[in-house]
Design a protein around this motif. Structure first.
Motif, PDB file in Angstrom:
ATOM      1  N   ILE A   1       0.864  -1.180   0.000  1.00  0.00           N
ATOM      2  CA  ILE A   1       0.000   0.000   0.000  1.00  0.00           C
ATOM      3  C   ILE A   1       0.900   1.230   0.000  1.00  0.00           C
ATOM      4  O   ILE A   1       1.785   1.370   0.853  1.00  0.00           O
ATOM      5  CB  ILE A   1      -0.911   0.010   1.243  1.00  0.00           C
ATOM      6  CG1 ILE A   1      -1.796  -1.226   1.239  1.00  0.00           C
ATOM      7  CG2 ILE A   1      -1.742   1.276   1.288  1.00  0.00           C
ATOM      8  CD1 ILE A   1      -2.615  -1.397   2.486  1.00  0.00           C
ATOM      9  N   ASP A   2       0.659   2.083  -0.933  1.00  0.00           N
ATOM     10  CA  ASP A   2       1.446   3.303  -1.057  1.00  0.00           C
ATOM     11  C   ASP A   2       0.569   4.475  -0.613  1.00  0.00           C
ATOM     12  O   ASP A   2      -0.322   4.914  -1.343  1.00  0.00           O
ATOM     13  CB  ASP A   2       1.906   3.481  -2.513  1.00  0.00           C
ATOM     14  CG  ASP A   2       2.851   4.669  -2.675  1.00  0.00           C
ATOM     15  OD1 ASP A   2       3.461   5.089  -1.662  1.00  0.00           O
ATOM     16  OD2 ASP A   2       2.974   5.162  -3.805  1.00  0.00           O
ATOM     17  N   CYS A   3       0.819   4.954   0.615  1.00  0.00           N
ATOM     18  CA  CYS A   3       0.057   6.101   1.119  1.00  0.00           C
ATOM     19  C   CYS A   3       0.915   6.862   2.124  1.00  0.00           C
ATOM     20  O   CYS A   3       1.901   6.356   2.634  1.00  0.00           O
ATOM     21  CB  CYS A   3      -1.261   5.653   1.746  1.00  0.00           C
ATOM     22  SG  CYS A   3      -1.078   4.704   3.245  1.00  0.00           S
ATOM     23  N   THR A   4       0.484   8.063   2.405  1.00  0.00           N
ATOM     24  CA  THR A   4       1.189   8.891   3.376  1.00  0.00           C
ATOM     25  C   THR A   4       0.717   8.509   4.777  1.00  0.00           C
ATOM     26  O   THR A   4      -0.341   7.885   4.942  1.00  0.00           O
ATOM     27  CB  THR A   4       0.909  10.379   3.125  1.00  0.00           C
ATOM     28  OG1 THR A   4      -0.479  10.625   3.379  1.00  0.00           O
ATOM     29  CG2 THR A   4       1.272  10.787   1.703  1.00  0.00           C
TER      30      THR A   4
ATOM     31  N   GLU B   1      -2.800   9.800   5.340  1.00  0.00           N
ATOM     32  CA  GLU B   1      -3.811   8.972   4.682  1.00  0.00           C
ATOM     33  C   GLU B   1      -4.055   7.674   5.452  1.00  0.00           C
ATOM     34  O   GLU B   1      -5.201   7.231   5.593  1.00  0.00           O
ATOM     35  CB  GLU B   1      -3.394   8.666   3.248  1.00  0.00           C
ATOM     36  CG  GLU B   1      -3.388   9.879   2.338  1.00  0.00           C
ATOM     37  CD  GLU B   1      -2.740   9.610   0.987  1.00  0.00           C
ATOM     38  OE1 GLU B   1      -3.016  10.378   0.055  1.00  0.00           O
ATOM     39  OE2 GLU B   1      -1.959   8.635   0.872  1.00  0.00           O
ATOM     40  N   ALA B   2      -3.012   7.065   5.977  1.00  0.00           N
ATOM     41  CA  ALA B   2      -3.160   5.828   6.747  1.00  0.00           C
ATOM     42  C   ALA B   2      -3.957   6.079   8.022  1.00  0.00           C
ATOM     43  O   ALA B   2      -4.833   5.291   8.381  1.00  0.00           O
ATOM     44  CB  ALA B   2      -1.792   5.244   7.076  1.00  0.00           C
TER      45      ALA B   2
ATOM     46  N   PHE C   1      -7.566   6.503   7.099  1.00  0.00           N
ATOM     47  CA  PHE C   1      -8.160   5.234   6.690  1.00  0.00           C
ATOM     48  C   PHE C   1      -8.541   4.384   7.902  1.00  0.00           C
ATOM     49  O   PHE C   1      -9.599   3.767   7.947  1.00  0.00           O
ATOM     50  CB  PHE C   1      -7.199   4.465   5.777  1.00  0.00           C
ATOM     51  CG  PHE C   1      -7.714   3.125   5.368  1.00  0.00           C
ATOM     52  CD1 PHE C   1      -8.678   3.014   4.369  1.00  0.00           C
ATOM     53  CD2 PHE C   1      -7.258   1.969   5.983  1.00  0.00           C
ATOM     54  CE1 PHE C   1      -9.172   1.772   3.991  1.00  0.00           C
ATOM     55  CE2 PHE C   1      -7.740   0.721   5.612  1.00  0.00           C
ATOM     56  CZ  PHE C   1      -8.700   0.622   4.603  1.00  0.00           C
TER      57      PHE C   1
END
Length: 85
Positions: free
Chosen positions: A7-10, A13-14, A17
């Motif tokens: 998963i590619d997120c900042t 964002e995590a 989520f």
């Protein structure tokens, strides 16, 4: 069976989520307070202030300092009773 998920997120964002709270405003306030306190206490830890506080516990004359070290040396190596004048 082996499954790999990437998963590619900042970090923001995590957190969003997973429903975690946004702590950045609180962290900013805490860090500002820490910085304020550190700057206020900086004078207590200047080299001059530290030396004054350390030297206030030691004898004021060279003769007293020499006598103190001789007494410590004699006690450490079993040289008998401490010498006094």
């Amino acid at each position: 069976m082996k499954v790999t998920v990437e998963i590619d997120c900042t970090p923001v964002e995590a957190r969003q989520f997973f429903g975690l709270p946004d702590v950045q405003p609180m962290q900013g306030a805490v860090m500002a307070e820490v910085e304020r306190r550190m700057l206020a206490e900086m004078d207590r830890f200047s080299p001059e202030t530290l030396m004054k506080s350390w030297l206030s516990f030691t004898p004021q004359s060279a003769e007293q300092a020499s006598e103190l070290f001789m007494n410590l040396f004699n006690r450490s190596f079993g040289g008998g009773k401490p010498q006094t004048k």
